[in-house]
Structure formats: C-alpha cells, structure tokens
Write a protein that holds these residues in place. Structure first.
Motif, PDB file in Angstrom:
ATOM      1  N   ALA A 104       0.852  -1.072   0.245  1.00 48.89           N
ATOM      2  CA  ALA A 104       0.053   0.033  -0.141  1.00 48.89           C
ATOM      3  C   ALA A 104       0.998   1.533  -0.060  1.00 48.89           C
ATOM      4  O   ALA A 104       1.048   2.592  -0.683  1.00 48.89           O
ATOM      5  CB  ALA A 104      -1.120  -0.151   1.030  1.00 48.89           C
ATOM      6  N   GLU A 105       2.093   1.588   0.449  1.00 51.78           N
ATOM      7  CA  GLU A 105       2.642   2.619   0.988  1.00 51.78           C
ATOM      8  C   GLU A 105       3.539   2.190  -0.376  1.00 51.78           C
ATOM      9  O   GLU A 105       3.828   4.107  -1.027  1.00 51.78           O
ATOM     10  CB  GLU A 105       3.866   2.165   2.100  1.00 51.78           C
ATOM     11  N   GLU A 106       4.348   1.432  -1.152  1.00 52.45           N
ATOM     12  CA  GLU A 106       4.722   1.370  -2.636  1.00 52.45           C
ATOM     13  C   GLU A 106       3.645   2.127  -3.500  1.00 52.45           C
ATOM     14  O   GLU A 106       4.264   2.320  -4.375  1.00 52.45           O
ATOM     15  CB  GLU A 106       5.223   0.344  -2.666  1.00 52.45           C
ATOM     16  N   ARG A 107       2.591   1.932  -3.557  1.00 52.96           N
ATOM     17  CA  ARG A 107       1.533   2.932  -4.610  1.00 52.96           C
ATOM     18  C   ARG A 107       1.476   3.476  -4.358  1.00 52.96           C
ATOM     19  O   ARG A 107      -0.265   4.477  -4.091  1.00 52.96           O
ATOM     20  CB  ARG A 107       0.290   1.251  -4.579  1.00 52.96           C
ATOM     21  N   GLY A 108       1.387   4.076  -2.606  1.00 57.68           N
ATOM     22  CA  GLY A 108       1.139   5.840  -2.593  1.00 57.68           C
ATOM     23  C   GLY A 108      -0.148   5.377  -1.871  1.00 57.68           C
ATOM     24  O   GLY A 108      -1.439   6.588  -1.938  1.00 57.68           O
ATOM     25  N   ARG A 109      -1.213   4.441  -0.947  1.00 53.68           N
ATOM     26  CA  ARG A 109      -2.594   4.935  -0.907  1.00 53.68           C
ATOM     27  C   ARG A 109      -2.535   5.175   0.723  1.00 53.68           C
ATOM     28  O   ARG A 109      -3.433   4.616   0.551  1.00 53.68           O
ATOM     29  CB  ARG A 109      -3.359   2.898  -1.238  1.00 53.68           C
ATOM     30  N   LEU A 110      -1.595   4.961   1.611  1.00 54.09           N
ATOM     31  CA  LEU A 110      -1.484   4.780   3.025  1.00 54.09           C
ATOM     32  C   LEU A 110      -1.773   5.951   3.424  1.00 54.09           C
ATOM     33  O   LEU A 110      -2.323   5.785   4.689  1.00 54.09           O
ATOM     34  CB  LEU A 110       0.082   4.482   3.107  1.00 54.09           C
ATOM     35  N   ASP A 111      -1.626   6.565   2.868  1.00 56.01           N
ATOM     36  CA  ASP A 111      -1.359   8.764   2.754  1.00 56.01           C
ATOM     37  C   ASP A 111      -2.983   8.576   3.505  1.00 56.01           C
ATOM     38  O   ASP A 111      -2.990   9.201   4.621  1.00 56.01           O
ATOM     39  CB  ASP A 111      -0.756   9.242   2.895  1.00 56.01           C
ATOM     40  N   MET A 112      -3.567   8.640   2.617  1.00 58.58           N
ATOM     41  CA  MET A 112      -4.649   8.313   2.428  1.00 58.58           C
ATOM     42  C   MET A 112      -5.610   8.071   3.283  1.00 58.58           C
ATOM     43  O   MET A 112      -6.715   8.633   4.274  1.00 58.58           O
ATOM     44  CB  MET A 112      -5.609   8.980   0.557  1.00 58.58           C
ATOM     45  N   LEU A 113      -5.838   7.292   3.480  1.00 62.19           N
ATOM     46  CA  LEU A 113      -6.666   5.999   4.473  1.00 62.19           C
ATOM     47  C   LEU A 113      -5.859   6.413   5.699  1.00 62.19           C
ATOM     48  O   LEU A 113      -7.321   6.490   7.099  1.00 62.19           O
ATOM     49  CB  LEU A 113      -5.925   4.465   4.003  1.00 62.19           C
ATOM     50  N   LEU A 114      -5.290   6.531   6.471  1.00 64.30           N
ATOM     51  CA  LEU A 114      -4.142   7.178   7.332  1.00 64.30           C
ATOM     52  C   LEU A 114      -4.499   8.601   7.758  1.00 64.30           C
ATOM     53  O   LEU A 114      -5.036   8.799   8.949  1.00 64.30           O
ATOM     54  CB  LEU A 114      -3.091   6.704   7.892  1.00 64.30           C
ATOM     55  N   GLY A 115      -5.501   9.063   6.937  1.00 61.75           N
ATOM     56  CA  GLY A 115      -5.817  10.389   7.227  1.00 61.75           C
ATOM     57  C   GLY A 115      -7.304  10.499   8.316  1.00 61.75           C
ATOM     58  O   GLY A 115      -7.388  11.342   8.566  1.00 61.75           O
ATOM     59  N   ASN A 116      -7.931   8.891   8.028  1.00 62.74           N
ATOM     60  CA  ASN A 116      -8.697   8.893   8.638  1.00 62.74           C
ATOM     61  C   ASN A 116      -8.204   8.665   9.964  1.00 62.74           C
ATOM     62  O   ASN A 116      -7.318   8.436  10.468  1.00 62.74           O
ATOM     63  CB  ASN A 116      -9.137   7.964   7.582  1.00 62.74           C
ATOM     64  N   PRO A 117      -9.386   8.641  10.896  1.00 62.94           N
ATOM     65  CA  PRO A 117      -9.282   8.785  12.821  1.00 62.94           C
ATOM     66  C   PRO A 117      -9.132   7.081  12.228  1.00 62.94           C
ATOM     67  O   PRO A 117      -9.675   6.313  13.298  1.00 62.94           O
ATOM     68  CB  PRO A 117     -10.328   8.978  13.246  1.00 62.94           C
ATOM     69  N   ILE A 118      -8.122   6.064  12.190  1.00 64.19           N
ATOM     70  CA  ILE A 118      -7.991   4.810  12.563  1.00 64.19           C
ATOM     71  C   ILE A 118      -6.833   4.429  12.761  1.00 64.19           C
ATOM     72  O   ILE A 118      -5.606   4.984  12.515  1.00 64.19           O
ATOM     73  CB  ILE A 118      -8.158   4.431  10.375  1.00 64.19           C
ATOM     74  N   PRO A 119      -6.670   3.978  14.045  1.00 66.18           N
ATOM     75  CA  PRO A 119      -5.161   3.591  14.569  1.00 66.18           C
ATOM     76  C   PRO A 119      -4.567   2.790  13.950  1.00 66.18           C
ATOM     77  O   PRO A 119      -5.353   1.650  12.401  1.00 66.18           O
ATOM     78  CB  PRO A 119      -5.900   2.456  16.002  1.00 66.18           C
ATOM     79  N   ARG A 120      -3.515   2.742  13.318  1.00 63.55           N
ATOM     80  CA  ARG A 120      -2.483   1.686  12.676  1.00 63.55           C
ATOM     81  C   ARG A 120      -2.971   0.342  13.061  1.00 63.55           C
ATOM     82  O   ARG A 120      -3.205  -0.766  11.925  1.00 63.55           O
ATOM     83  CB  ARG A 120      -0.761   1.944  12.636  1.00 63.55           C
TER      84      ARG A 120
END
Lengths: 310, 270
Positions: B107-123
C-alpha cells in the motif's frame, strides 16, 4: 463543523524546532511555526524544499528526529487518531482503489469517520461544484479528476483543520478558481486551511499568511501583503524637461536602489526599504508620472533564494 | 470490543475497515475457490487410475516416510501424500501471503496509505482487520476443499469419511495463517512489496524442505522443529494434531503482534 473540543483554544498548528532528517541533505530543520485558527496559511517552497515532509510530520506519518509539533492543541504522535478525526487531509501523491467509484470511496471514509449522511450530501455538492464524477471507477479517471476526488474526501466532513499538499495539481484554471473559492468559504465558516504549494499566485490570492521554506528551513512567515511591502518595488519616474546629472546621481546612490536605468527623462530602478528620501529628491523636480509597483510574489519568493545564496 | 484508543472508539473504524477489506478481496477468494474446487476434484477423480498404476513397494522406504506414502489402496492415504501432503501445504499459504504482503509495504509503495491513514483509524486496525479477513477467507477455502474432496469421492463411490476430509482441510488453516502472519510482519518492516512477498514465499518452500529432509535423514530430524510444516501433521489419516496446531496459532499471534508494533513505529512515506 464539529463542536469545539479538546484543545479548542490552542493554535491550529504549532511546531517547536521541528526537525526530520532522512540523510545528509534532506528533510526539515528547526521549523518553528504557528498557524492560527480560522486562517488560510500558504506554505510555499519549490519541490524538495521540505513542504511535504513538514505536512507528513504534522500528520504523524513521519516521526520527528527532534523537536515536536501540536495540531489542534494535541501532540501529533500521542494523539494522531484524534487529530485525524478533526482534520481533512489531501496528500500530494496518492493513488486510489482502482475498482471503487469516487462515491464508494467517500462512503467508506464516511463510515470510518461516522460522519453521517449529511456529509455525503456535502460530498455530492462539492462534486457538483468541482465537476467531479463520483460514479465512474477511479481507474478510468484522469489525473485531474482523481485530484478532485482527493479534494472532496479532504473537505466533505467539514473538518476543523484542512491540510492540503499541492492541492491544485492537475486542476484546470477554471477548477482552480472554484477550489480557491471553496477554501475561502471554509475559512469564512471558521475552518483553518494549511496548504502547500509552489504556485505562488494561488497562495497570494487566498492566503492570510504565507510561510516560505527553503532547503528544509523556514525562511519567512508573514501575510502576503507584508511580505511584498517589506520587499523592493519597481519604480518608474518620468520628469518634465532635461535632467541634470546631479539629481540622477543622487537617486542612483540612494540606499536600496538597484537595477538603475535612465532613458532620457525617465528613470527606472528597484528600491528596497523606505521611499521617503526618494520622494523628497524626486519632488524637487517636476514629476510627470511616478509608478511604484509591488513585485509579484513569484519574484519575491525568488529573492529569498537569491539573498540566501549570496 | 468497546475499548477506546486515545478518545476514539476502537469499534468505530475496525469494522468498517474490515468490511472494506472483505469486499476488496472477495473476487480473489472466489477465484481461489473455483481453482481449488477444480484442482481438488481432479485429484480425487484421478485416484482410481493412480491406485492401480503405482506400486509403492518400488519407492524407497525413507521416501515413503518423508511423503507419508503408506498405502495407495486407500484414498485417504493417497490424499495424505499428494493433495494434503504436498500441493495444498505449498499452495494455499500464498492466498494469505499475496494479500497480507500488500497491507503496509504494498500500500505504501502504491501511495495508498496516506489517504487511508488520514482518517481516524489506528494503524493496528489495518493489521488486525486485514488478518481477520484473510483468516476468514482461509477458513472458508479450507471448508470448500473439505466438502469438494468428500463430494467427489462419494460421487465416485470411493471410501472417504466426511470427518477425514474436513479435518484434513481444516488442519491447513493454522499452517496457512502462520505464513500469512509472516507476510504481514514482513510488510510492516520492509518498504518493498516484492520483499514482503518474496521472503515468506521462500520460507514456505524452505520450511517444507527442512521438514522433508528431517524425515529423510533421522540424524537431522531435530531440524524439523524449525519447520511450520512439522506442526501441520497428517490430519486425514491420524486426526488433527492439536498441539501442533496450537504452536502455529501462537506463532501467528506473535507475528501479528510484532506487525502491529512495527507498523506503529515506522515512518510512512506515501
């Protein structure tokens, strides 16, 4: 907008000597910055200056090497989830779930945020204003249309703080205008906007204050007008009748005068600092016209670089 | 679960994220179900011709022991050495490995983590939710395998009890979970999805090899304890080895915990 909650009276963003290094020459160094509630703060710098690193550290994605940061009065590391609940974020580089439509993505974010059907309605309103297609699978959307979906997901829940990294990337000029208007409306509702850009004209249009970052260091923070006031002006004076070399020499040697040129009875030059002495000298002769123009922010921005490199 | 995570209800994001992941991998699960149904059905269907054609007395004894080849006159014994002894323990872990190697590194490699983790979701919810989805789908796939094998055997009038087929299939679950958890842990540590995928894939084959070598050479049989395949056992003929299954489940839990801690500590670059 959600009711004020914990840390309501603290600045929207506050950093204290924030440093994040990856290697020898990258990252940010000792960035101390305060963004007040209800303002639009433009964060300017060219690619690689440290804008995204600053934003990502504020969002808790990167851990500071030293220093600390607070967002909405909360420590970015200890309270990242609570902070994310109260902000909207648009990353500079992102990809979306290819199979989903924009609406499915927004609905997913609505569920994560428990933001309710009202926010879905706002998402539809934003999509209409930005001319975004929420029904098409995202793999079929152009770069600009994906950017619109990104903007909508950052704004649809009306967060207290909106953090946007290069938000106008891929938007056509017409949509940039609409987007900047949306930001101003958000500010007018009391929301805070912190956005990075390397397009200075858009920052100049909407920002209440501007921060300029260069090679990882914050070199200036002010409102756009004060920045330009503090900087040089382009001056053009046209005199009546022949000019004696004495007055020409006196003006050319005034403190802060640069790029001096004479074309017959017209003098052009730049001047920094006070214009008091210039006006005293000029009015000793008959002046036909006097123009003093502020430089566009682009040139001012460049001047920060030139000053530093010298 | 109603605990709070720094003021945010943990229940508020875990279920939406998990539900989202179920949807995202539904198509994968359906394709695997179709593939496994066809393959397992074919293996059972070819058994009558194989049972007559192979004389196991020609196979060296240590090889027979290594691959659980005891008696090809019994379908259960044949499946123990073929389908449940080689193919599925090597193949099925890849369902979890492929999905879980994607959770962080991919997900990090494809640039998908930032938008998801911008939500109030604990890792930690990304870790737990993704693992729960894979665990559920693996359980479903195991159930499909058990049912298909039993149905095809009965259609061909071959002797195989439903409990034999089901326990053989469900014994795969802890084994595949352990490799999935390893992929999740790798994904949380490294930044390249190829590494998060490649290392657990290599470990699957390496551990299988270690287990076989341990069986082939009694002098080094101790090394089998390092292999997850050792704890898998031979459920179709001997029943589920509960202690072995427990070891695999504990290892899975430890790896998932490690993944959550590592993900929480790491920087995210996209």
């Amino acid at each position: 907008m959600p009711a004020p909650s914990k840390g309501s009276f603290a600045p929207a963003i506050q950093t204290f000597e924030l440093t994040k290094t990856y290697g020898a020459n990258r990252g940010i160094r000792n960035v101390s910055l305060t963004v007040e509630r209800g303002e639009i703060f433009g964060f300017l710098g060219p690619n690689g200056a440290g804008k995204s690193t600053t934003l990502r550290t504020l969002l808790g994605f990167l851990k500071p090497t030293s220093g600390r940061a607070e967002v909405l009065g909360l420590d970015v590391l200890a309270h990242s989830v609570e902070i994310h609940r109260r902000l909207g974020n648009l990353p500079s580089e992102f990809s979306l779930e290819d199979r989903m439509t924009g609406f499915e993505l927004i609905r997913f974010h609505t569920r994560l945020r428990r933001s309710g059907t009202e926010s879905l309605k706002r998402a539809r309103d934003l999509a209409e204003r930005l001319d975004a297609n929420l029904e098409m699978p995202m793999r079929r959307l152009s770069r600009g249309n994906k950017q619109k979906i990104g903007i909508i997901q950052a704004l649809f829940h009306e967060p207290e703080l909106i953090v946007l990294d290069e938000p106008t990337n891929g938007l056509d000029p017409l949509m940039q205008d609409v987007f900047l208007l949306i930001l101003q409306e958000a500010r007018d509702r009391g929301q805070t906007v912190f956005f990075s850009s390397h397009v200075l004209s858009e920052v100049e249009r909407v920002a209440d204050r501007v921060g300029i970052i260069r090679e990882g260091e914050l070199v200036a923070v002010d409102d756009p007008n004060a920045l330009t006031r503090r900087a040089f002006r382009y001056v053009r004076i046209q005199f009546e009748g022949p000019l004696d070399s004495g007055i020409v020499q006196e003006i050319a040697s005034l403190p802060g005068v640069d790029r001096f040129e004479r074309h017959g009875t017209t003098l052009t030059f730049t001047i920094g600092g006070s214009m008091h002495e210039l006006l005293q000298l000029a009015t000793q002769r008959c002046v036909i016209s006097f123009d003093a123009e502020r430089p566009p922010l682009e040139e001012l921005f460049l001047s920060y670089y030139e000053d530093d490199s010298e | 679960m109603r605990a709070s995570f720094r003021g945010v209800s943990t229940r508020s994001t875990l279920w939406p994220y998990t539900r989202f992941q179920y949807g995202a991998h539904r198509k994968n699960a359906i394709l695997w179900t179709i593939g496994l149904t066809i393959y397992c059905g074919l293996i059972v269907a070819i058994y009558p011709s194989v049972s007559d054609a192979i004389d196991i007395s020609l196979i060296p004894e240590n090889l027979r022991a290594a691959f659980n080849i005891n008696d090809f006159t019994q379908l259960a014994s044949f499946l123990s050495s073929e389908l449940f002894g080689v193919i599925l323990p090597l193949l099925l872990p890849f369902f979890g490995i492929i999905i879980l190697s994607n959770v962080v590194a991919g997900a990090e490699e494809r640039g998908r983590l930032d938008m998801l983790l911008g939500n109030p979701i604990p890792r930690v919810h990304l870790i737990v939710g993704s693992f729960a989805v894979v665990a559920t789908y693996l359980l479903m796939l195991a159930g499909v395998i058990g049912v298909v094998v039993w149905i095809v055997a009965n259609l061909l009038d071959l002797e195989l009890a439903a409990r034999q087929s089901m326990r053989a299939a469900f014994a795969l679950w802890p084994l595949t979970l352990a490799f999935g958890a390893l992929a999740l842990a790798m994904s949380s540590v490294v930044r390249q999805r190829a590494v998060a995928l490649g290392v657990p894939a290599a470990v699957v084959f390496l551990m299988y090899l270690i287990n076989v070598i341990g069986k082939l050479a009694p002098s080094v049989s101790g090394v089998r304890f390092m292999s997850a395949h050792h704890y898998y056992g031979t459920a179709i003929t001997e029943g589920i080895w509960w202690a072995g299954a427990l070891v695999l489940l504990v290892a899975s839990a430890a790896l998932v915990t490690f993944a959550a801690v590592a993900f929480n500590r790491r920087d995210i670059y996209a």
